[in-house]
Motif scaffolding. Structure first.
Motif, PDB file in Angstrom:
ATOM      1  N   VAL A  17       0.533   9.330  -5.731  1.00 28.11           N
ATOM      2  CA  VAL A  17      -0.384   8.326  -5.191  1.00 28.11           C
ATOM      3  C   VAL A  17      -1.492   9.104  -4.493  1.00 28.11           C
ATOM      4  O   VAL A  17      -1.284   9.697  -3.439  1.00 28.11           O
ATOM      5  CB  VAL A  17       0.332   7.390  -4.203  1.00 28.11           C
ATOM      6  CG1 VAL A  17      -0.651   6.368  -3.642  1.00 28.11           C
ATOM      7  CG2 VAL A  17       1.502   6.688  -4.887  1.00 28.11           C
ATOM      8  N   ILE A  64      -1.699   6.899  -9.499  1.00 25.02           N
ATOM      9  CA  ILE A  64      -2.774   5.970  -9.185  1.00 25.02           C
ATOM     10  C   ILE A  64      -3.742   6.661  -8.225  1.00 25.02           C
ATOM     11  O   ILE A  64      -3.386   7.653  -7.580  1.00 25.02           O
ATOM     12  CB  ILE A  64      -2.268   4.652  -8.539  1.00 25.02           C
ATOM     13  CG1 ILE A  64      -1.558   4.947  -7.213  1.00 25.02           C
ATOM     14  CG2 ILE A  64      -1.371   3.895  -9.486  1.00 25.02           C
ATOM     15  CD1 ILE A  64      -1.215   3.688  -6.432  1.00 25.02           C
ATOM     16  N   LEU A  87      -3.650  -3.524  -9.953  1.00 24.76           N
ATOM     17  CA  LEU A  87      -3.643  -2.668  -8.777  1.00 24.76           C
ATOM     18  C   LEU A  87      -4.517  -3.255  -7.676  1.00 24.76           C
ATOM     19  O   LEU A  87      -4.149  -3.230  -6.493  1.00 24.76           O
ATOM     20  CB  LEU A  87      -4.124  -1.269  -9.153  1.00 24.76           C
ATOM     21  CG  LEU A  87      -4.064  -0.185  -8.074  1.00 24.76           C
ATOM     22  CD1 LEU A  87      -2.658  -0.027  -7.532  1.00 24.76           C
ATOM     23  CD2 LEU A  87      -4.570   1.148  -8.636  1.00 24.76           C
ATOM     24  N   GLU A 102      -2.631  -6.119  -6.073  1.00 23.04           N
ATOM     25  CA  GLU A 102      -1.563  -5.575  -5.224  1.00 23.04           C
ATOM     26  C   GLU A 102      -2.138  -5.016  -3.926  1.00 23.04           C
ATOM     27  O   GLU A 102      -1.555  -5.186  -2.851  1.00 23.04           O
ATOM     28  CB  GLU A 102      -0.804  -4.479  -5.970  1.00 23.04           C
ATOM     29  CG  GLU A 102       0.060  -4.976  -7.109  1.00 23.04           C
ATOM     30  CD  GLU A 102       0.692  -3.827  -7.890  1.00 23.04           C
ATOM     31  OE1 GLU A 102       1.554  -4.120  -8.749  1.00 23.04           O
ATOM     32  OE2 GLU A 102       0.338  -2.666  -7.634  1.00 23.04           O
ATOM     33  N   HIS A 125       3.146   1.006   0.140  1.00 19.58           N
ATOM     34  CA  HIS A 125       3.543   0.059  -0.906  1.00 19.58           C
ATOM     35  C   HIS A 125       3.777   0.764  -2.236  1.00 19.58           C
ATOM     36  O   HIS A 125       4.737   0.444  -2.961  1.00 19.58           O
ATOM     37  CB  HIS A 125       2.443  -0.982  -1.065  1.00 19.58           C
ATOM     38  CG  HIS A 125       2.686  -1.979  -2.161  1.00 19.58           C
ATOM     39  ND1 HIS A 125       3.581  -3.019  -2.056  1.00 19.58           N
ATOM     40  CD2 HIS A 125       2.147  -2.079  -3.409  1.00 19.58           C
ATOM     41  CE1 HIS A 125       3.594  -3.720  -3.175  1.00 19.58           C
ATOM     42  NE2 HIS A 125       2.722  -3.165  -4.021  1.00 19.58           N
ATOM     43  N   HIS A 126       2.944   1.746  -2.538  1.00 23.35           N
ATOM     44  CA  HIS A 126       3.037   2.405  -3.839  1.00 23.35           C
ATOM     45  C   HIS A 126       3.886   3.681  -3.826  1.00 23.35           C
ATOM     46  O   HIS A 126       4.360   4.099  -4.874  1.00 23.35           O
ATOM     47  CB  HIS A 126       1.638   2.720  -4.368  1.00 23.35           C
ATOM     48  CG  HIS A 126       0.882   1.499  -4.777  1.00 23.35           C
ATOM     49  ND1 HIS A 126       1.131   0.827  -5.957  1.00 23.35           N
ATOM     50  CD2 HIS A 126      -0.103   0.793  -4.160  1.00 23.35           C
ATOM     51  CE1 HIS A 126       0.332  -0.220  -6.053  1.00 23.35           C
ATOM     52  NE2 HIS A 126      -0.431  -0.271  -4.980  1.00 23.35           N
TER      53      HIS A 126
END
Length: 432
Positions: A102, A213, A361, A364, A429-430
């Motif tokens: 991330v 991401i 994304l 989210e 979160h990711h």
């Protein structure tokens, strides 16, 4: 940074949102972003223009790169500088590999006389977000990486987002190495002075494969969040945009001995074209067209210019419309130049199509940050370049002036802290 307060002494954002004790603790931890920004507020100040001038590989930008390396080391992040000059600071749990990361971060270079927040706020917020997560006791199950991209603004070598373009292969190494700054120094020469190697730059599929991401935080460069009354927002898209160099060619001559009727003045041809740029842009709803830089040659006060180079920036949500606008401008520029006994050339320097960020994304990210509004932007970013290769999203932090690329650019303390907490929530979160 400016912090507004209410009559009761609470900050304006606290009063409007009613944070819980947990959220207040996060905001306390997020104060790091303020100290980080203040620690660099004297680096690259432009006494002539106002604001900051931090061209890539100039003394100010190199000092900021050292600042980042030190800040990353203080957080025990594992830093590497890749062959394209991008710095990556890794945080990962023991035993985890450098993949499916991330990634967050931004840039440290600036436009001439730019604001304090464009770029550095995203870097400082990324470092501070890691502090927030550690304060919560969070341990990432996916690596979290803070990235710093060089030459995002293109203020020295003319191509915006040069680092991310090299990483993704959006620009060839040969073209990048041949780019020259205003002093005639090539990108190849500048790279070599920093220990880089021209034979190694270019598309890096291995590094791209490590990115799961990319989330970029950036101060907003417009009035979207002001009008929505929101401190933080999520980018939905970036307008298509490009840069072109126009060159008017005339006859250099003596300003005192050459009669007005007999002149082939490249400056007049350029000036008439600048006015035409505005008129043509106004014919197309939503278009932006700007000439912000002009260079007369030879540039003497008492010399009629033999050539004038000036740079055109055109943006529109529809790429076909952008192309039409540029074509109209070039045709009109040639016509106007001919009336002055001059010629006019146009060279494309960089073009980026309209970018729509990853919709899933983005949604989210909006949910993870408490329902932040989604809005488009007319400003280009490294996130827009990376969007063709990896799922990408952006967080915007409110700019109360709505002004950017200028000393009047601003971010208030409360909004900076809220942006940091929002980024920390998104990373958790990711990466959780």
């Amino acid at each position: 940074m400016k912090t507004p307060t209410t009559a009761e002494g609470r900050t304006a954002s606290d009063a409007s949102t009613g944070y819980s004790n947990s959220a207040s603790a996060d905001l306390g931890a997020a104060r790091t972003v303020l100290s980080l920004m203040r620690s660099i507020e004297d680096i690259g100040r432009d006494r002539a223009r106002g604001g900051y001038s931090r061209p890539v590989y100039g003394s100010a930008e190199l000092e900021l790169r050292s600042w980042f390396l030190e800040a990353a080391a203080q957080r025990d992040l594992d830093v590497e500088t890749d062959r394209n000059g991008i710095m990556w600071a890794w945080w990962y749990a023991p035993g985890k590999q450098r993949r499916d990361a991330v990634v967050t971060g931004s840039h440290l270079d600036s436009v001439p006389g730019g604001g304090a927040y464009d770029g550095p706020l995203g870097v400082a917020s990324s470092l501070a977000a890691i502090d927030v997560l550690r304060d919560r006791g969070f341990v990432p199950s996916r690596p979290i990486v803070v990235a710093v991209f060089p030459e995002e603004e293109g203020s020295r070598f003319g191509v915006a987002c040069l680092g991310s373009r090299l990483l993704t292969g959006a620009i060839s190494p040969e073209r990048a190495l041949a780019l020259r700054d205003g002093e005639g120094v090539t990108f190849a020469q500048a790279l070599t002075t920093q220990g880089g190697r021209g034979d190694r730059i270019g598309a890096d599929r291995d590094m791209l494969a490590r990115i799961g991401i990319f989330l970029e935080l950036h101060v907003e460069q417009g009035r979207g969040l002001i009008d929505l009354g929101a401190p933080v927002g999520v980018a939905s898209s970036i307008l298509g945009h490009g840069r072109w160099r126009l060159s008017a060619h005339g006859q250099g001559n003596h300003a005192g001995t050459t009669l007005m009727a007999g002149r082939q003045d490249a400056m007049v041809a350029a000036a008439r074209t600048v006015v035409a740029v505005r008129e043509i842009a106004l014919e197309h709803s939503g278009a932006r067209a700007t000439v912000g830089r002009l260079q007369p040659i030879p540039g003497g006060t008492n010399v009629i210019a033999s050539r004038v180079d000036f740079w055109l920036d055109v943006r529109h949500a529809e790429d076909a419309v952008t192309a039409v606008i540029v074509e109209k401008i070039h045709a009109e520029a040639r016509r106007l130049a001919a009336e002055e006994g001059c010629t006019m050339d146009l060279v494309e320097e960089s073009v980026s199509g309209t970018v729509h960020f990853d919709a899933t994304l983005g949604l989210e990210l909006s949910v993870a940050t408490g329902g932040s509004p989604m809005l488009p932007t007319g400003a280009g970013h490294d996130a827009g370049v990376l969007a063709s290769e990896v799922p990408t999203a952006m967080l915007f932090v409110r700019n109360p002036t709505g002004i950017s690329h200028s000393p009047e650019e601003l971010c208030e303390d409360d909004d900076a802290r809220l942006g940091t907490v929002a980024l920390a929530d998104a990373l958790a979160h990711h990466a959780g």
